[in-house]
Design a protein around this motif. Structure first.
Motif, mmCIF file in Angstrom:
data_model
loop_
_atom_site.group_PDB
_atom_site.id
_atom_site.type_symbol
_atom_site.label_atom_id
_atom_site.label_comp_id
_atom_site.label_asym_id
_atom_site.label_seq_id
_atom_site.Cartn_x
_atom_site.Cartn_y
_atom_site.Cartn_z
ATOM 1 N N TYR A 48 -11.285 -6.528 -8.696
ATOM 2 C CA TYR A 48 -11.201 -5.133 -8.275
ATOM 3 C C TYR A 48 -9.753 -4.657 -8.246
ATOM 4 N N THR A 49 -9.586 -3.338 -8.203
ATOM 5 C CA THR A 49 -8.269 -2.720 -8.061
ATOM 6 C C THR A 49 -8.323 -1.711 -6.921
ATOM 7 N N TRP A 50 -7.156 -1.321 -6.414
ATOM 8 C CA TRP A 50 -7.022 -0.300 -5.378
ATOM 9 C C TRP A 50 -5.576 0.147 -5.332
ATOM 10 N N ASP A 51 -5.324 1.236 -4.647
ATOM 11 C CA ASP A 51 -3.958 1.720 -4.475
ATOM 12 C C ASP A 51 -3.352 1.082 -3.235
ATOM 13 N N GLY A 52 -2.306 0.281 -3.449
ATOM 14 C CA GLY A 52 -1.641 -0.414 -2.358
ATOM 15 C C GLY A 52 -0.534 0.435 -1.748
ATOM 16 N N PRO A 53 0.350 -0.214 -0.987
ATOM 17 C CA PRO A 53 1.476 0.507 -0.381
ATOM 18 C C PRO A 53 2.306 1.228 -1.438
ATOM 19 N N LYS A 54 2.823 2.367 -1.081
ATOM 20 C CA LYS A 54 3.649 3.201 -1.969
ATOM 21 C C LYS A 54 2.900 3.575 -3.241
ATOM 22 N N ASN A 55 1.560 3.666 -3.148
ATOM 23 C CA ASN A 55 0.688 4.022 -4.272
ATOM 24 C C ASN A 55 0.844 3.109 -5.484
ATOM 25 N N ILE A 56 1.193 1.861 -5.244
ATOM 26 C CA ILE A 56 1.264 0.876 -6.327
ATOM 27 C C ILE A 56 -0.155 0.368 -6.576
ATOM 28 N N ARG A 57 -0.605 0.481 -7.816
ATOM 29 C CA ARG A 57 -1.950 0.025 -8.167
ATOM 30 C C ARG A 57 -1.979 -1.497 -8.089
ATOM 31 N N MET A 58 -2.883 -2.028 -7.275
ATOM 32 C CA MET A 58 -3.028 -3.464 -7.073
ATOM 33 C C MET A 58 -4.272 -3.969 -7.789
ATOM 34 N N HIS A 59 -4.266 -5.239 -8.117
ATOM 35 C CA HIS A 59 -5.374 -5.864 -8.843
ATOM 36 C C HIS A 59 -5.622 -7.215 -8.175
ATOM 37 N N ALA A 60 -6.883 -7.539 -7.915
ATOM 38 C CA ALA A 60 -7.193 -8.787 -7.214
ATOM 39 C C ALA A 60 -8.460 -9.421 -7.739
ATOM 40 N N THR A 61 -8.573 -10.683 -7.472
ATOM 41 C CA THR A 61 -9.812 -11.411 -7.698
ATOM 42 C C THR A 61 -10.060 -12.296 -6.486
ATOM 43 N N THR A 62 -11.316 -12.380 -6.108
ATOM 44 C CA THR A 62 -11.723 -13.217 -4.980
ATOM 45 C C THR A 62 -12.865 -14.107 -5.440
ATOM 46 N N ARG A 63 -12.736 -15.385 -5.164
ATOM 47 C CA ARG A 63 -13.872 -16.281 -5.359
ATOM 48 C C ARG A 63 -14.427 -16.605 -3.979
ATOM 49 N N TRP A 64 -15.681 -16.246 -3.774
ATOM 50 C CA TRP A 64 -16.419 -16.571 -2.554
ATOM 51 C C TRP A 64 -17.285 -17.762 -2.912
ATOM 52 N N LYS A 80 -19.103 -25.103 4.871
ATOM 53 C CA LYS A 80 -18.272 -23.911 5.034
ATOM 54 C C LYS A 80 -18.440 -22.972 3.843
ATOM 55 N N ALA A 81 -18.111 -21.724 4.063
ATOM 56 C CA ALA A 81 -17.997 -20.772 2.966
ATOM 57 C C ALA A 81 -16.579 -20.217 2.999
ATOM 58 N N ILE A 82 -16.003 -20.037 1.839
ATOM 59 C CA ILE A 82 -14.586 -19.715 1.724
ATOM 60 C C ILE A 82 -14.401 -18.539 0.781
ATOM 61 N N ALA A 83 -13.452 -17.680 1.103
ATOM 62 C CA ALA A 83 -13.037 -16.618 0.186
ATOM 63 C C ALA A 83 -11.571 -16.882 -0.161
ATOM 64 N N LEU A 84 -11.302 -17.140 -1.433
ATOM 65 C CA LEU A 84 -9.946 -17.380 -1.902
ATOM 66 C C LEU A 84 -9.576 -16.227 -2.825
ATOM 67 N N SER A 85 -8.506 -15.511 -2.484
ATOM 68 C CA SER A 85 -8.128 -14.296 -3.225
ATOM 69 C C SER A 85 -6.701 -14.378 -3.762
ATOM 70 N N TRP A 86 -6.496 -13.767 -4.901
ATOM 71 C CA TRP A 86 -5.169 -13.597 -5.494
ATOM 72 C C TRP A 86 -5.014 -12.119 -5.806
ATOM 73 N N ALA A 87 -3.898 -11.520 -5.410
ATOM 74 C CA ALA A 87 -3.640 -10.107 -5.683
ATOM 75 C C ALA A 87 -2.200 -9.926 -6.146
ATOM 76 N N THR A 88 -2.018 -8.966 -7.034
ATOM 77 C CA THR A 88 -0.692 -8.603 -7.512
ATOM 78 C C THR A 88 -0.748 -7.164 -8.011
ATOM 79 N N ARG A 89 0.396 -6.644 -8.422
ATOM 80 C CA ARG A 89 0.391 -5.311 -9.024
ATOM 81 C C ARG A 89 -0.456 -5.337 -10.287
ATOM 82 N N ASP A 90 -1.178 -4.278 -10.532
ATOM 83 C CA ASP A 90 -2.025 -4.197 -11.723
ATOM 84 C C ASP A 90 -1.190 -4.418 -12.985
#
Length: 168
Positions: A116-132, A138-148
């Motif tokens: 997914y993507t979203w607008d982060g701080p200072k309107n910087i478009r962010m891009h992330a992936t999460t593996r649930w 246990k159940a785990i959510a591991l996420s990586w995010a960076t600027r698009d």
């Protein structure tokens, strides 16, 4: 969100340069959490616990790795990601959220990959992936995010983090 003040930096004292018996990327070390998980993380990143999530941030605060090892193991991974997206959008944490994909992971029986993507701080478009995923009881959510803009060059780093992950 900015990291808190006086947060520690990776690597932890005595950290290994290997995970699961294999060498990590140069400049990465294994982080060991008190809850029992281990994951490879770039050296020099801050880390802190925010709620049930351990958040790792690069020094420029534009790349993030997070691990939440407190998810419901009985839950459906697709539904869990959908509910989490709705919660984050409702709270205002992900303005202009856009789902790219949400699929069952072919790699594990009970897992989902959410991009997914979203607008982060200072309107910087962010891009992330999460593996649930479910790991033991246990159940785990591991996420990586960076600027698009930087997404493509960072996908290998997400692969390094996810492949180094282990949980007791």
């Amino acid at each position: 969100r900015q990291p808190g003040s006086n947060v520690p930096l990776t690597p932890q004292p005595g950290a290994q340069r290997k995970a699961k018996g294999f060498a990590l990327l140069r400049g990465w070390s294994e982080y060991t959490d008190v809850s029992g998980f281990r994951v490879g993380v770039p050296d020099g990143w801050t880390y802190e616990k925010v709620g049930t999530t351990i958040c790792f941030r690069d020094p420029n605060n534009i790349r993030f790795l997070s691990v939440d090892a407190n998810r419901n193991p009985a839950g459906d991974p697709i539904k869990a990601c959908t509910v989490e997206a709705a919660r984050l959008v409702r709270s205002g944490a992900m303005p202009n959220y856009q789902l790219i994909s949400l699929n069952r992971s072919a790699l594990q029986i009970k897992a989902a990959d959410w991009e997914y993507t979203w607008d982060g701080p200072k309107n910087i478009r962010m891009h992330a992936t999460t593996r649930w995923f479910k790991s033991g009881d246990k159940a785990i959510a591991l996420s990586w995010a960076t600027r698009d803009f930087d997404w493509q060059i960072n996908t290998a780093y997400y692969g390094a983090a996810i492949s180094s992950f282990s949980s007791e």
